[in-house]
Each structure stands twice: as C-alpha cells, then as structure tokens.
Design a protein around this motif. Structure first.
Motif, mmCIF file in Angstrom:
data_model
loop_
_atom_site.group_PDB
_atom_site.id
_atom_site.type_symbol
_atom_site.label_atom_id
_atom_site.label_comp_id
_atom_site.label_asym_id
_atom_site.label_seq_id
_atom_site.Cartn_x
_atom_site.Cartn_y
_atom_site.Cartn_z
ATOM 1 N N ARG A 59 0.850 -1.189 0.000
ATOM 2 C CA ARG A 59 0.000 0.000 0.000
ATOM 3 C C ARG A 59 0.883 1.235 0.000
ATOM 4 N NH1 ARG A 59 -2.175 3.472 3.659
ATOM 5 N NH2 ARG A 59 -1.480 2.286 5.486
ATOM 6 N N ASP A 78 -0.999 -4.791 -6.056
ATOM 7 C CA ASP A 78 -1.945 -3.884 -5.413
ATOM 8 C C ASP A 78 -2.724 -4.635 -4.327
ATOM 9 O OD1 ASP A 78 -3.871 -2.080 -4.677
ATOM 10 O OD2 ASP A 78 -4.648 -1.745 -6.695
ATOM 11 N N SER A 87 -5.279 -3.806 -2.763
ATOM 12 C CA SER A 87 -6.734 -3.622 -2.865
ATOM 13 C C SER A 87 -7.392 -4.726 -3.689
ATOM 14 C CB SER A 87 -7.060 -2.259 -3.477
ATOM 15 O OG SER A 87 -6.692 -2.210 -4.844
ATOM 16 N N LEU A 88 -6.589 -5.520 -4.404
ATOM 17 C CA LEU A 88 -7.136 -6.654 -5.153
ATOM 18 C C LEU A 88 -7.535 -7.800 -4.229
ATOM 19 C CD1 LEU A 88 -4.616 -6.720 -8.143
ATOM 20 C CD2 LEU A 88 -6.923 -5.737 -8.097
ATOM 21 N N ARG A 135 -9.793 -8.537 -2.015
ATOM 22 C CA ARG A 135 -11.057 -7.949 -1.573
ATOM 23 C C ARG A 135 -11.814 -8.815 -0.569
ATOM 24 N NH1 ARG A 135 -12.475 -3.806 -5.073
ATOM 25 N NH2 ARG A 135 -11.195 -3.660 -6.963
ATOM 26 N N SER A 136 -11.560 -10.096 -0.558
ATOM 27 C CA SER A 136 -12.354 -11.002 0.269
ATOM 28 C C SER A 136 -11.434 -11.871 1.114
ATOM 29 C CB SER A 136 -13.232 -11.903 -0.616
ATOM 30 O OG SER A 136 -12.423 -12.788 -1.380
ATOM 31 N N ASP A 177 -9.697 -14.231 -1.158
ATOM 32 C CA ASP A 177 -8.567 -13.611 -1.865
ATOM 33 C C ASP A 177 -7.324 -13.585 -0.981
ATOM 34 O OD1 ASP A 177 -10.214 -13.070 -4.044
ATOM 35 O OD2 ASP A 177 -10.636 -11.027 -3.391
ATOM 36 N N TYR A 178 -7.528 -13.194 0.257
ATOM 37 C CA TYR A 178 -6.428 -13.074 1.215
ATOM 38 C C TYR A 178 -5.810 -14.443 1.489
ATOM 39 C CZ TYR A 178 -4.174 -11.399 5.578
ATOM 40 O OH TYR A 178 -3.292 -11.056 6.577
#
Length: 205
Positions: free
Chosen positions: A66, A88, A90-91, A93-94, A97-98
C-alpha cells in the motif's frame, strides 16, 4: 497474548515448487515520534535496508504494497528497479482472496515497522501467524519475538541483510521441513481453541 487463528479456516498448503516470497505491507505514512532520545522512524526505513535482497539472493520476492497515491509512481519504482514484484493489496477484496494469496506463496518475507524494532517490543504480525498456519515459512525482521516464540526453523528472524540472505538460503535448503515446522508453531501458539481457553482462564482467575 498471541492472535487466535481458527486453523480449520487456514489449512496447510505446501507446494515445493519454487515460488515467490511474499508479504502484504504498508510503505510509510504513520506519524513518527521520539522516546528517550530514540526516533521511531518509518516502515520504509527498514524496507530500504533490504531493497537489494532479490538481486542478492536470486529469490523472487513480491509485496502487496500500500503506497500513498501521491507518491506511488516514484516509490513503486524504488522497488521495481531492484527486481521486486509489486502488486496492489486492494485486489485482495475477500477472505478467500487473502487466504489464496498467502496459500500461493512460497514463504513470507517482511520487515517490521521501525518503532517495533527500535524499542524491542516483541511484536509479531497477525498476518505472519496466518502464513505459519498455512504451512508457509516466515522470515521477518527481529522485534524481540525470539523471547516469545521459537525461531530458527519454520519461523526465522533477521537483523541484517546478511542474516536475511542466510534465512532465505536456509528455507530453500529444507523447504518442506520449514513448512511442517511453521504449521506446528501455529498449532502450538496460535490455535484459537488454545489461545481463547487461556484468555478465559485468565479472566476467571
């Protein structure tokens, strides 16, 4: 008290194929301060100390970083010019995803915010606990965590670039052994059932 991790939601994902060391991090932006003549500094101070690590180690290294938008172009180039892969955050998001980002990593490599290092706080990232739970070796900057968690295999620390290079080499030399130990550390120290039970016992006392 360690961060509790629900291990059933973070299964070990051990893939011996060479992949990237990764982390999810901030660059800079917190207010700095001085205490007893010691400056807290920025996290960026510590990233700059290891900026040449990918070239020196030959290891692919990625940060979901970030960066403040006003500084993004120049600050991103600092890393990319030295072979870091910058993505990024911010990709992510869930939760899935993490978890997938961590699960697809070879290991974690990260510095700590300089205030944790300078004041030897023993701080350990919640994120790093999730890497351990996922069976990923963790190589992080020393903050005094050696007094609280077992280090040397599965979880390694460094204070200098040479120590960071040695940590990367050690992980790659016995990757599956480090993965198994990482998961074992998570079970012993971060299992939510164990941690929450200890918290409730302390409250009851």
């Amino acid at each position: 008290m360690p961060r509790p991790v629900l291990l059933s939601m973070w299964p070990a994902v051990i893939n011996p194929k060479p992949q990237r060391f990764t982390t999810i991090s901030t660059w800079k932006g917190r207010a700095t301060f001085a205490w007893q003549g010691v400056e807290s500094g920025e996290k960026s101070d510590n990233w700059l100390q290891v900026i040449d690590l990918p070239a020196a180690s030959g290891q692919a290294m990625e940060i979901a970083l970030r960066i403040d938008s006003k500084d993004a172009l120049g600050d991103r180039a600092i890393f990319e010019d030295r072979d870091w892969i910058i993505t990024d955050p911010s990709l992510l998001r869930s939760f899935e995803d993490y978890r997938d980002y961590i699960g697809q990593s070879h290991a974690e490599f990260s510095v700590a915010h300089n205030r944790y290092v300078e004041f030897n706080t023993g701080w350990f990232s919640d994120r790093s606990a999730l890497y351990l739970a996922s069976g990923k070796p963790v190589l992080v900057q020393s903050t005094g965590i050696e007094d609280h968690l077992p280090t040397g295999k599965g979880l390694l620390t460094f204070s200098t670039t040479d120590e960071a290079l040695a940590g990367i080499e050690a992980i790659n030399a016995d990757y599956e052994g480090h993965c198994q130990t990482a998961r074992a550390i998570a079970k012993q120290y971060f299992d939510s059932y164990r941690v929450l039970t200890e918290i409730l016992e302390q409250i009851a006392d």
